[in-house]
Design an enzyme around this catalytic site. Structure first.
Site, short mmCIF file in Angstrom:
data_model
loop_
_atom_site.label_atom_id
_atom_site.label_comp_id
_atom_site.label_asym_id
_atom_site.label_seq_id
_atom_site.Cartn_x
_atom_site.Cartn_y
_atom_site.Cartn_z
N HIS A 277 0.87 -1.19 0.00
CA HIS A 277 0.00 0.00 0.00
C HIS A 277 0.90 1.23 0.00
O HIS A 277 1.77 1.36 0.88
CB HIS A 277 -0.88 0.03 1.25
CG HIS A 277 -1.77 -1.17 1.39
ND1 HIS A 277 -3.03 -1.24 0.85
CD2 HIS A 277 -1.58 -2.37 2.02
CE1 HIS A 277 -3.59 -2.40 1.14
NE2 HIS A 277 -2.73 -3.11 1.85
N GLY B 174 -8.81 -1.90 3.37
CA GLY B 174 -9.47 -1.11 4.40
C GLY B 174 -9.81 -1.97 5.60
O GLY B 174 -9.63 -3.19 5.59
N ASP C 113 3.21 -5.51 2.68
CA ASP C 113 1.97 -4.84 3.09
C ASP C 113 2.21 -3.33 3.25
O ASP C 113 1.81 -2.54 2.43
CB ASP C 113 1.42 -5.45 4.37
CG ASP C 113 -0.10 -5.31 4.48
OD1 ASP C 113 -0.72 -4.89 3.50
OD2 ASP C 113 -0.65 -5.63 5.55
N ASP C 114 2.87 -2.96 4.36
CA ASP C 114 3.11 -1.55 4.68
C ASP C 114 4.52 -1.44 5.25
O ASP C 114 4.70 -1.41 6.47
CB ASP C 114 2.09 -1.07 5.73
CG ASP C 114 0.66 -1.20 5.24
OD1 ASP C 114 0.26 -0.43 4.37
OD2 ASP C 114 -0.07 -2.09 5.72
N GLU D 130 -8.97 -11.46 6.79
CA GLU D 130 -7.86 -10.87 7.55
C GLU D 130 -8.19 -10.95 9.05
O GLU D 130 -7.30 -10.96 9.89
CB GLU D 130 -7.66 -9.41 7.11
CG GLU D 130 -6.38 -8.78 7.60
CD GLU D 130 -6.16 -7.35 7.11
OE1 GLU D 130 -6.99 -6.84 6.32
OE2 GLU D 130 -5.16 -6.74 7.52
N HIS E 108 -8.25 -8.39 -0.19
CA HIS E 108 -7.95 -8.76 1.19
C HIS E 108 -9.09 -9.68 1.64
O HIS E 108 -10.26 -9.27 1.62
CB HIS E 108 -7.93 -7.54 2.10
CG HIS E 108 -6.69 -6.69 1.97
ND1 HIS E 108 -6.37 -6.03 0.82
CD2 HIS E 108 -5.70 -6.40 2.86
CE1 HIS E 108 -5.22 -5.37 1.00
NE2 HIS E 108 -4.80 -5.57 2.23
N SER F 55 -2.97 1.79 -4.18
CA SER F 55 -3.31 2.95 -3.37
C SER F 55 -4.76 3.36 -3.60
O SER F 55 -5.30 3.17 -4.69
CB SER F 55 -2.38 4.12 -3.69
OG SER F 55 -2.49 5.12 -2.69
C1 6MZ Z 1 -2.58 -3.89 7.91
N1 6MZ Z 1 -3.53 -4.51 7.07
C2 6MZ Z 1 -4.32 -3.85 6.16
N2 6MZ Z 1 -5.57 -4.35 5.96
C3 6MZ Z 1 -6.44 -3.72 5.14
N3 6MZ Z 1 -6.16 -2.58 4.50
C4 6MZ Z 1 -4.94 -2.05 4.66
C5 6MZ Z 1 -3.96 -2.66 5.49
N4 6MZ Z 1 -2.85 -1.91 5.42
C6 6MZ Z 1 -3.13 -0.85 4.60
N5 6MZ Z 1 -4.40 -0.93 4.16
C7 6MZ Z 1 -5.15 0.02 3.30
O1 6MZ Z 1 -4.21 0.89 2.68
C8 6MZ Z 1 -4.47 2.25 3.03
C9 6MZ Z 1 -3.16 3.03 3.10
O2 6MZ Z 1 -2.57 3.12 1.82
P1 6MZ Z 1 -3.18 4.02 0.64
O3 6MZ Z 1 -3.68 5.31 1.24
O4 6MZ Z 1 -4.27 3.25 -0.02
O5 6MZ Z 1 -2.00 4.24 -0.26
C10 6MZ Z 1 -5.21 2.15 4.35
O6 6MZ Z 1 -5.97 3.31 4.61
C11 6MZ Z 1 -6.07 0.91 4.13
O7 6MZ Z 1 -7.22 1.21 3.37
ZN ZN Z 2 -2.80 -5.02 2.77
#
Ligand code: 6MZ
Ligand code: ZN
Length: 348
Positions: free
Chosen positions: A20, A175, A287-288, A205, A202, A100
């Site tokens: 993301h 989300g 993921d992040d 989860e 997703h 995103s």
């Molecule tokens: C940890 N597990 C997760 N589960 C679900 N959704 C997730 C997430 N991690 C991130 N996001 C999704 O990605 C967005 C941020 O990146 P963007 O603004 O889209 O680039 C979050 O607001 C959520 O909607």
């Molecule tokens: Zn994710």
């Protein structure tokens, strides 16, 4: 200092399929953003979960709200997207599918259309600057925003699928998994699929999503994000597992994210083991990487040390991911060639 083992994971050519954008912003870039917007009074510990720290998934979603305040203009998005792409490339990622959620911000004049165009511009600039990575984009639907917004986003994604020269390849559903129900988003997702967008959803989860997963697996999605609670041992079901296995739907697995977000109790208990042992298509992802303070090399190393994978097995894992990308065949062939060239050099 890198040890020899660290070096192997860093040199290993990798494919990242679940990242993301706003969750991937590194410490350094976050620092710049925080300094640019001092009036927000944001401290660094509000945007990242460090080593040994854990948060509930709910708290993780609060973190995204903070990051979204920091990244709210075209200028921010361009900077962040370029930096994230360069960081993945520096970590040895050769192919990246970034995702995103397009956002509208009245104060800065940002529209959803411009949001996507700006990410595409960042991808274009990186290519022009010869950053050694192929980048594609998945437009994300935030389930929190409901069916109308989902449908709007699908229409936008469809336009870009046709006009982005192959850069936009699919749609993500993400989300807060505790909000809303997939049944309300089914028609938007179906529409996306019908117009040729690949679906990365997703799924399961959190434990409460069994019925939703049952429904969404009928689409079927082209890839599954997390799938933490699909199997019966954790409250899923044989029928879910059967659907995933029969259709050989690749699962994007994010070890650090799941442990730090506390949906998985420990690395040893991560469901990577369950699916990998069955020979099911698995792909390791971050993921992040910003929020969870990791990178893809670390994720491979973590999987290898936790589950006792040989370097040969790690290599296969990264190579097999090429097959699970949403890239067209010629790109997959090019990646296969790259892996073949690098193999002798990296794998001793
Ligand atoms: C940890 N597990 C997760 N589960 C679900 N959704 C997730 C997430 N991690 C991130 N996001 C999704 O990605 C967005 C941020 O990146 P963007 O603004 O889209 O680039 C979050 O607001 C959520 O909607
Ligand atoms: Zn994710």
């Amino acid at each position: 200092m890198d040890t020899e083992a660290d070096l192997f994971y860093r040199q290993l050519p990798k494919v990242e399929l679940h990242a993301h954008l706003n969750g991937s912003v590194s410490f350094e870039i976050m620092e710049t953003l925080i300094q640019r917007k001092p009036h927000l009074n944001i401290e660094h510990n509000m945007t990242a979960i460090r080593r040994g720290q854990r948060r509930t998934l709910d708290e993780c979603f609060q973190v995204f709200k903070v990051i979204h305040q920091l990244v709210d203009s075209e200028e921010d998005i361009l900077m962040v997207a370029k930096a994230v792409i360069q960081e993945f490339a520096a970590d040895g990622v050769k192919y990246l599918e970034l995702r995103s959620t397009p956002r509208e911000v009245t104060e800065t004049g940002l529209t959803k259309q411009r949001y996507i165009e700006t990410v595409l511009e960042a991808i274009r600039q990186c290519k022009q600057e010869e950053v050694d990575i192929d980048v594609r984009f998945l437009v994300a639907v935030d389930r929190r925003h409901g069916p109308e917004v989902a449908m709007e986003t699908v229409k936008l994604a469809e336009d870009f699928l046709l006009s982005s020269d192959g850069i936009v390849v699919g749609l993500d559903l993400s989300g807060d998994p505790t909000v809303g129900h997939g049944k309300d988003l089914l028609s938007a997702l179906q529409k996306a699929k019908n117009c040729g967008l690949k679906l990365a959803l997703h799924l399961s989860e959190v434990p409460s999503q069994r019925d939703e997963s049952e429904l969404l697996l009928n689409l079927p999605p082209d890839r599954i994000g997390h799938g933490t609670f699909l199997h019966p041992e954790v409250g899923g079901s044989d029928s879910l597992v059967e659907k995933v296995c029969r259709q050989k739907i690749p699962i994007e697995l994010c070890l650090t994210s799941n442990v730090k977000g506390q949906t998985v109790p420990s690395y040893e208990k991560h469901h990577f083991q369950y699916w990998y042992k069955r020979g099911h298509p698995c792909v390791l992802c971050t993921d992040d990487k910003g929020v969870f303070c990791t990178d893809l090399s670390q994720e491979y190393q973590l999987a290898a040390s936790t589950f006792g994978l040989t370097q040969e097995a790690v290599w296969s894992l990264s190579q097999q991911a090429i097959g699970y990308t949403f890239a067209p065949e010629p790109i997959k062939n090019r990646l296969e060639k790259k892996w073949a060239e690098l193999k002798q050099q990296i794998l001793q």
